[in-house]
Design a protein around this motif. Structure first.
Motif, PDB file in Angstrom:
ATOM      1  N   THR A 248       9.707   1.871  11.268  1.00  0.00           N
ATOM      2  CA  THR A 248       9.847   0.788  10.277  1.00  0.00           C
ATOM      3  C   THR A 248       8.581  -0.069  10.183  1.00  0.00           C
ATOM      4  N   LEU A 249       7.470   0.405  10.753  1.00  0.00           N
ATOM      5  CA  LEU A 249       6.262  -0.432  10.784  1.00  0.00           C
ATOM      6  C   LEU A 249       5.820  -0.877   9.385  1.00  0.00           C
ATOM      7  N   ALA A 250       5.766   0.067   8.432  1.00  0.00           N
ATOM      8  CA  ALA A 250       5.234  -0.292   7.104  1.00  0.00           C
ATOM      9  C   ALA A 250       6.080  -1.369   6.415  1.00  0.00           C
ATOM     10  N   PRO A 251       7.404  -1.177   6.291  1.00  0.00           N
ATOM     11  CA  PRO A 251       8.189  -2.258   5.665  1.00  0.00           C
ATOM     12  C   PRO A 251       8.201  -3.551   6.479  1.00  0.00           C
ATOM     13  N   ARG A 252       8.119  -3.436   7.816  1.00  0.00           N
ATOM     14  CA  ARG A 252       8.063  -4.674   8.607  1.00  0.00           C
ATOM     15  C   ARG A 252       6.788  -5.450   8.294  1.00  0.00           C
ATOM     16  N   MET A 253       5.657  -4.743   8.273  1.00  0.00           N
ATOM     17  CA  MET A 253       4.378  -5.435   8.014  1.00  0.00           C
ATOM     18  C   MET A 253       4.424  -6.139   6.650  1.00  0.00           C
ATOM     19  N   LYS A 254       5.054  -5.480   5.680  1.00  0.00           N
ATOM     20  CA  LYS A 254       5.139  -6.038   4.332  1.00  0.00           C
ATOM     21  C   LYS A 254       5.947  -7.348   4.351  1.00  0.00           C
ATOM     22  N   THR A 255       7.093  -7.301   5.017  1.00  0.00           N
ATOM     23  CA  THR A 255       7.939  -8.500   5.051  1.00  0.00           C
ATOM     24  C   THR A 255       7.304  -9.600   5.909  1.00  0.00           C
ATOM     25  N   HIS A 256       6.674  -9.207   7.027  1.00  0.00           N
ATOM     26  CA  HIS A 256       5.958 -10.199   7.845  1.00  0.00           C
ATOM     27  C   HIS A 256       4.962 -10.953   6.953  1.00  0.00           C
ATOM     28  N   GLU A 257       4.225 -10.181   6.149  1.00  0.00           N
ATOM     29  CA  GLU A 257       3.188 -10.780   5.296  1.00  0.00           C
ATOM     30  C   GLU A 257       3.768 -11.670   4.217  1.00  0.00           C
ATOM     31  N   GLU A 258       4.842 -11.189   3.572  1.00  0.00           N
ATOM     32  CA  GLU A 258       5.477 -11.998   2.518  1.00  0.00           C
ATOM     33  C   GLU A 258       5.981 -13.313   3.106  1.00  0.00           C
ATOM     34  N   ASN A 259       6.600 -13.216   4.288  1.00  0.00           N
ATOM     35  CA  ASN A 259       7.118 -14.440   4.911  1.00  0.00           C
ATOM     36  C   ASN A 259       5.993 -15.399   5.273  1.00  0.00           C
TER      37      ASN A 259
END
Ligand SMILES: *Cc1c(COP(=O)(O)O)cnc(C)c1O
Length: 389
Positions: A248-259
């Motif tokens: 899940t690294l790619a979607p996690r990084m995306k959400t981390h960044e959005e947050n």
């Protein structure tokens, strides 16, 4: 380079490779040893310090994500760093390391240099004169960490590699803060990449681990030999969990960044917030380089609380969704006070020199709903403002 996109590499690592039962998710091999078919016939795996199928699956996936020729999964990020310097350097060799590198890296290089294992010089790699002076000493290895901790300074990896190649040295990049989803140092000219997989790659704050990836197959083989020789390799169970986190690294990084983008916008409206450190801010000195070499700005951010010591303490204490803890990159949000936590081993003078003020706070923005995170910061700022400054 892989012909698949990073998210696909991460998700598909080892999927449907089980030949015994056609398990979709690869099994974990917890064995320490393997039987020989017969005397004199050495199997692919003989002992789990030297090789383990679960660990190798993780190493292959991480190497592919970084565009390397091979990787070694180690029992922590620190041992990945130690593996490289043990394999590469002798008493006459010099490492050029950043003056604001990860505290454990500083301690490792400094202590081993004091023992005479190799030489080290710590320089501000963003200062062209300081870097040139260090390179004039003919180093064997240049250590890079970008963005740096906790002030998110950015180093131009391609430009640095070009200078370093001219003096015939090797470059290793600690890519922990961005993960291969947001930055791939080998494509920028680096020879080695290191991660503390403890952070974003595992991403769930339940494993301590590391990886060392080499650009050249020959170097990867030599490092694997050394990893077995000095006993630096990681456990199968840890590799299994890290492989699970990696999917899940790619979607996690995306959400981390959005947050973190939401939180940055909010922080900029707050009277108690002083300077904010994040490469996405146009006034950040590394903004342009980050735009060029990163595939995103990452989600670690720091800021100074413009208030008294008591107000800072009240702010931190009042937060509910930012746990006061070291480390980073997990699903849960964390807050750290570098001066008294991650960087407490540095003297006050060394902290001042590195730009780490007592008013500095570092956030590892997690995957909670950003509305809740902002509401939490808001109530804590309100409470802190009520404290007499
Ligand atoms: C945590 C960390 C390390 C050390 O990794 P461990 O897994 O704790 O040994 C090295 N570099 C950076 C940038 C880190 O954040």
């Amino acid at each position: 380079m892989s012909d698949k996109k990073p998210a696909t590499v991460a998700v598909r690592a080892g999927i449907c490779t089980d030949t015994q039962f056609n398990a979709v998710v690869p099994p974990i091999y917890l064995t320490s040893t393997y039987s020989f078919p017969q005397m004199g016939e050495v199997p692919q795996y003989d002992y789990s310090r030297s090789g383990n199928p679960t660990r190798n699956m993780l190493a292959e996936a991480l190497s592919e994500l970084e565009g390397g020729a091979g990787g070694i999964v180690t029992n922590c990020g620190t041992s990945a760093i130690n593996l490289l310097v043990s394999a590469l350097l002798g008493p006459d060799d010099l490492i050029v390391a950043p003056h604001d590198c990860y505290g454990g890296t500083y301690r490792l290089f400094d202590s081993r240099a004091r023992k005479g294992d190799f030489n080290v010089t710590f320089v501000d790699q963003g200062d062209p004169e300081a870097l040139s002076a260090a390179l004039a000493r003919n180093p064997k290895l240049v250590w890079v960490e970008t963005p740096s901790n906790p002030l998110l300074r950015v180093i131009d990896v391609a430009a640095l590699c070009e200078k370093v190649k001219k003096v015939g040295a090797l470059v290793a990049v600690d890519n922990t803060f961005l993960s291969p989803i947001l930055q791939q140092p080998i494509a920028l000219g680096a020879d080695f990449v290191v991660h503390s997989t403890t952070k974003y790659i595992n991403g769930h704050s339940d494993v301590v681990g590391g990886v060392l990836i080499a650009k050249e197959a020959e170097q990867a083989e030599e490092l694997a030999w050394w990893a077995n020789c000095i006993g630096a390799t990681g456990a199968a169970f840890d590799a299994y969990l890290t492989l699970r986190g990696l999917r899940t690294l790619a979607p996690r990084m995306k959400t981390h960044e959005e947050n973190s983008a939401r939180i940055l916008a909010y922080l900029q409206t707050q009277p108690l917030v002083g300077q904010i450190y994040h490469p996405s801010l146009t006034e950040h000195p590394g903004h342009e380089i980050a735009l060029k070499q990163q595939h995103g700005f990452g989600s670690m951010l720091s800021f100074e609380l413009d208030g008294s010591e008591q107000q800072l303490a009240e702010f931190v204490k009042t937060l509910k969704f930012f746990s006061l803890a070291e480390s980073l990159g997990g699903t849960e949000s964390l807050i750290a006070h570098p001066a008294s936590m991650t960087h407490r081993a540095m003297s006050d003078e060394a902290q001042a020199e590195a730009g780490i003020k007592p008013s500095l706070l570092r956030l590892s923005v997690g995957l909670e709903d950003p509305d809740d995170l902002i509401a939490d910061l808001d109530q804590a700022f309100t409470k802190a403002a009520e404290v007499k400054g």
